[in-house]
Design a protein around this motif. Structure first.
Motif, mmCIF file in Angstrom:
data_model
loop_
_atom_site.group_PDB
_atom_site.id
_atom_site.type_symbol
_atom_site.label_atom_id
_atom_site.label_comp_id
_atom_site.label_asym_id
_atom_site.label_seq_id
_atom_site.Cartn_x
_atom_site.Cartn_y
_atom_site.Cartn_z
ATOM 1 N N GLY A 72 6.466 -4.192 -5.914
ATOM 2 C CA GLY A 72 6.110 -2.980 -6.669
ATOM 3 C C GLY A 72 6.935 -1.775 -4.993
ATOM 4 N N LEU A 78 -6.377 8.826 -17.782
ATOM 5 C CA LEU A 78 -7.144 7.798 -17.388
ATOM 6 C C LEU A 78 -7.959 7.186 -17.679
ATOM 7 N N ALA A 122 0.166 -1.523 -0.549
ATOM 8 C CA ALA A 122 -0.165 0.019 -0.639
ATOM 9 C C ALA A 122 -1.853 -0.072 0.035
ATOM 10 N N VAL A 144 -4.000 3.343 -18.645
ATOM 11 C CA VAL A 144 -3.461 4.682 -18.505
ATOM 12 C C VAL A 144 -2.757 4.499 -20.144
ATOM 13 N N HIS A 167 1.789 5.702 -2.072
ATOM 14 C CA HIS A 167 3.037 5.265 -2.232
ATOM 15 C C HIS A 167 3.683 5.072 -1.301
ATOM 16 N N GLY A 198 6.661 -2.655 -9.924
ATOM 17 C CA GLY A 198 4.903 -2.407 -10.421
ATOM 18 C C GLY A 198 3.933 -1.104 -10.488
ATOM 19 N N GLN A 205 -4.850 -10.660 -5.912
ATOM 20 C CA GLN A 205 -3.873 -11.451 -6.420
ATOM 21 C C GLN A 205 -3.045 -12.523 -5.435
ATOM 22 N N CYS A 232 1.834 -8.378 -3.395
ATOM 23 C CA CYS A 232 1.181 -8.270 -4.507
ATOM 24 C C CYS A 232 -0.559 -7.785 -4.390
ATOM 25 N N GLY A 251 -3.991 3.896 -0.220
ATOM 26 C CA GLY A 251 -3.561 3.145 -1.809
ATOM 27 C C GLY A 251 -2.361 3.856 -2.402
ATOM 28 N N LYS A 287 6.243 -11.243 -10.933
ATOM 29 C CA LYS A 287 5.482 -12.208 -12.000
ATOM 30 C C LYS A 287 5.844 -11.302 -13.849
ATOM 31 N N PHE A 310 3.288 5.299 -10.559
ATOM 32 C CA PHE A 310 3.736 6.457 -9.563
ATOM 33 C C PHE A 310 4.688 7.595 -9.874
HETATM 34 C C1 LIG Z 1 -1.821 5.369 -12.927
HETATM 35 C C2 LIG Z 1 -1.614 5.745 -11.265
HETATM 36 C C3 LIG Z 1 -0.913 6.641 -11.180
HETATM 37 C C4 LIG Z 1 -0.528 6.552 -9.174
HETATM 38 N N1 LIG Z 1 0.231 8.039 -9.234
HETATM 39 C C5 LIG Z 1 1.096 8.022 -7.500
HETATM 40 C C6 LIG Z 1 1.076 8.872 -7.350
HETATM 41 O O1 LIG Z 1 1.693 10.055 -8.445
HETATM 42 N N2 LIG Z 1 1.948 8.968 -5.863
HETATM 43 C C7 LIG Z 1 1.202 8.230 -5.139
HETATM 44 O O2 LIG Z 1 1.669 8.078 -3.923
HETATM 45 N N3 LIG Z 1 0.959 6.657 -5.432
HETATM 46 C C8 LIG Z 1 0.484 6.915 -6.840
HETATM 47 N N4 LIG Z 1 -0.347 6.237 -7.204
HETATM 48 C C9 LIG Z 1 -1.106 4.897 -6.616
HETATM 49 C C10 LIG Z 1 -0.518 3.338 -6.653
HETATM 50 O O3 LIG Z 1 -0.458 2.375 -6.171
HETATM 51 C C11 LIG Z 1 0.951 3.453 -5.277
HETATM 52 O O4 LIG Z 1 2.030 4.046 -4.991
HETATM 53 C C12 LIG Z 1 2.213 1.888 -4.661
HETATM 54 O O5 LIG Z 1 2.794 1.660 -5.899
HETATM 55 C C13 LIG Z 1 0.717 0.605 -4.763
HETATM 56 O O6 LIG Z 1 2.314 -0.142 -4.620
HETATM 57 P P1 LIG Z 1 2.248 -2.105 -4.748
HETATM 58 O O7 LIG Z 1 3.213 -2.312 -4.080
HETATM 59 O O8 LIG Z 1 1.103 -1.985 -3.510
HETATM 60 O O9 LIG Z 1 1.399 -2.556 -5.976
HETATM 61 P P2 LIG Z 1 2.718 -2.359 -6.955
HETATM 62 O O10 LIG Z 1 3.164 -1.607 -7.666
HETATM 63 O O11 LIG Z 1 1.219 -2.989 -7.968
HETATM 64 O O12 LIG Z 1 3.547 -3.639 -7.546
HETATM 65 C C14 LIG Z 1 2.907 -4.661 -6.935
HETATM 66 C C15 LIG Z 1 3.468 -5.883 -8.286
HETATM 67 O O13 LIG Z 1 3.449 -7.387 -7.414
HETATM 68 C C16 LIG Z 1 3.430 -7.906 -8.705
HETATM 69 N N5 LIG Z 1 2.444 -9.765 -8.499
HETATM 70 C C17 LIG Z 1 1.403 -9.561 -9.155
HETATM 71 N N6 LIG Z 1 0.794 -10.806 -9.074
HETATM 72 C C18 LIG Z 1 1.816 -10.984 -8.657
HETATM 73 C C19 LIG Z 1 2.042 -12.330 -8.872
HETATM 74 N N7 LIG Z 1 1.669 -13.817 -8.624
HETATM 75 N N8 LIG Z 1 3.577 -12.997 -8.711
HETATM 76 C C20 LIG Z 1 4.998 -12.421 -8.212
HETATM 77 N N9 LIG Z 1 4.584 -11.460 -8.607
HETATM 78 C C21 LIG Z 1 3.539 -10.359 -8.822
HETATM 79 C C22 LIG Z 1 2.976 -6.872 -10.176
HETATM 80 O O14 LIG Z 1 3.860 -7.815 -11.121
HETATM 81 C C23 LIG Z 1 3.588 -5.777 -9.195
HETATM 82 O O15 LIG Z 1 5.000 -5.147 -10.110
HETATM 83 C C24 LIG Z 1 -0.778 6.151 -8.551
HETATM 84 C C25 LIG Z 1 -2.320 4.531 -9.070
HETATM 85 C C26 LIG Z 1 -1.964 4.432 -10.377
HETATM 86 C C27 LIG Z 1 -2.828 2.982 -11.197
#
Ligand SMILES: Cc1cc2nc3c(=O)[nH]c(=O)nc-3n(C[C@H](O)[C@H](O)[C@H](O)COP(=O)(O)OP(=O)(O)OC[C@H]3O[C@@H](n4cnc5c(N)ncnc54)[C@H](O)[C@@H]3O)c2cc1C
Length: 429
Positions: free
Chosen positions: A10, A355, A402, A302, A409, A37, A276, A272, A407, A31, A57
């Motif tokens: 992500g 959603l 996040a 979604v 980007h 992500g 997780q 992650c 929570g 994964k 996002f």
């Molecule tokens: C519907 C929705 C809309 C959103 N819209 C916005 C927006 O417009 N603007 C904004 O700023 N934020 C938005 N967000 C918030 C968004 O969650 C964050 O912006 C951000 O993208 C989260 O990033 P992350 O890297 O923390 O997690 P993720 O993007 O969830 O990345 C985690 C990654 O880890 C991987 N993973 C998990 N377990 C394992 C494992 N065991 N081994 C290897 N890989 C693994 C997953 O497959 C995933 O690819 C939105 C969220 C949702 C749910």
């Protein structure tokens, strides 16, 4: 030069990998069968039109995304201005409004003659004024929740249920009940910083032209040959001053080295989600157990579709974010993003991302379905965030995501910038 494993692709994992690759050897394990992500743009072909639509996002702004903006700048990705507006519609009473401006607020002209609606506008102004004063004085009552603040200050149930709780629930993908339990200080800081307590002087919001996934390739360029998709990590151990990633070799699994049971690294960045991350740690310490388990995630369904019935009845009340009120206060937020408004799509169809409301969508209009998880914020999780130093950077293990901040980007990027700084790797501006 250190040999560093990054788990998760992500924004948090990819930013960590990008920054650390400036001085170290990084290997990314994901994964899923794609990177990104929650950055999940999909290609849709409908009636001869080909369109790239964001499903996770979507938006960011010029005020509260400084690290993300610096990152985009560094990798040469531009941005496209968008409109952020918010509507509420109540299917039981038929009431609907769009808070974008006065004209849209009274899109349903009947609202002009509803004393309750004028009271709502008055309460919005009072709430904004009171919260701004509290923010400026930093005079927060310890442990106060948003629900308690509303009750103590005599805000009506109508204001709570038709404005502030739905807006918060839409932002954090939570239920109205969960929003009532939200820590008031966290809420005010977020609303103030995002200009949501102002009628004017709100930040300019943006999307990435041609879909948010457009930033992935330039971000991954320095380490693109060391990304492993469909990685099946069965666990992580820390022994002999090193980190071991263990893999389960199921059929079709494309692990880098199927001869050995594990790969060894100097350091690991687990990017992650908190639950997780904890599930991966075979030898989790007491602190890792306590802190990571205090930050749970909730599941959101979604759906990408073209059923306009999920939007307010009157087109003038259509906003970028459209919240549909439900009788059930414990149901997760029912929000529909109008993707034509958000991404500036030119199409004869209205593309919607909804959603938590699949049952109400005409099945014939459904284009794609996803499940995403969002952190649940509570007094307990906010306390756990402050204890990050007790586990992050300890035992060759670093946590990015996040969930460590608000929570969003920017928070994913920020959490990765914080990790990379430890290795002397920074954004150039
Ligand atoms: C519907 C929705 C809309 C959103 N819209 C916005 C927006 O417009 N603007 C904004 O700023 N934020 C938005 N967000 C918030 C968004 O969650 C964050 O912006 C951000 O993208 C989260 O990033 P992350 O890297 O923390 O997690 P993720 O993007 O969830 O990345 C985690 C990654 O880890 C991987 N993973 C998990 N377990 C394992 C494992 N065991 N081994 C290897 N890989 C693994 C997953 O497959 C995933 O690819 C939105 C969220 C949702 C749910």
């Amino acid at each position: 030069m250190k040999n560093i494993a990054i788990i998760g692709s992500g924004i948090s994992g990819l930013t960590a990998a990008y920054l650390l690759s400036k001085k170290h050897k990084v290997t990314v394990y994901e994964k899923d069968n794609r990177i990104g992500g929650h950055t999940a743009t999909v290609d849709i072909e409908k009636d001869g039109e080909k369109i790239a639509i964001d499903t996770g996002f979507i938006v960011f702004n010029d005020k509260t995304y400084p690290n993300y903006l610096a990152l985009l700048d560094e990798i040469g990705i531009g941005k496209q201005a968008t409109e952020m507006s918010f509507s509420v519609h109540n299917c039981q009473t038929g009431m609907e409004y769009n808070g974008h401006n006065l004209n849209t607020l009274f899109a349903q002209r009947r609202n002009l003659f509803r004393p309750k609606f004028w009271l709502l506008v008055k309460e919005i102004l009072r709430f904004n004024k009171q919260c701004k004063a509290i923010f400026e004085s930093q005079n927060y009552q310890s442990g106060l929740t948003l629900g308690q603040f509303l009750a103590e200050n005599n805000f009506s149930d109508y204001f709570a249920e038709h404005y502030i709780l739905p807006m918060g629930a839409a932002i954090w993908s939570s239920s109205l009940a969960q929003m009532g339990d939200f820590e008031f200080r966290f809420f005010v800081q977020f609303f103030h910083n995002h200009g949501l307590l102002n009628i004017a002087d709100r930040p300019q919001w943006y999307v990435i032209p041609n879909g948010s996934r457009s930033y992935l390739a330039p971000l991954c360029e320095p380490f693109k040959d060391r990304i492993h998709l469909e990685a099946n990590i069965s666990g992580i151990t820390r022994e002999n001053n090193k980190v071991q990633l263990h893999f389960s070799h199921t059929e079709g699994n494309t692990q880098p080295n199927t001869e050995t049971k594990y790969e060894e690294f100097d350091e690991v960045v687990i990017a992650c989600h908190s639950d997780q991350a904890l599930a991966l740690l075979n030898d989790a310490s007491n602190d890792e157990n306590t802190i990571l388990s205090a930050m749970p995630y909730s599941e959101n369904s979604v759906v990408l579709h073209t059923d306009k019935r999920l939007l307010p009845k009157r087109q003038k009340a259509w906003a970028s974010w459209n919240y549909q009120l439900s009788q059930d206060r414990h149901k997760a937020a029912s929000v529909t993003y109008n993707m034509n408004i958000l991404q500036g799509l030119q199409s004869k169809h209205t593309f919607c991302v909804t959603l938590n409301q699949k049952d109400e969508i005409d099945p014939a209009s459904i284009l794609r379905e996803f499940t995403y998880h969002h952190p649940i914020f509570s007094a307990q999780s906010i306390k756990a965030q402050t204890q990050r130093d007790r586990i992050c950077g300890i035992n060759h293990t670093h946590f990015a995501g996040a969930y460590w901040h608000n929570g969003f980007h920017e928070d994913g990027v920020r959490s990765a910038v914080e990790v990379a700084k430890r290795f002397d790797c920074v954004l150039s501006k």
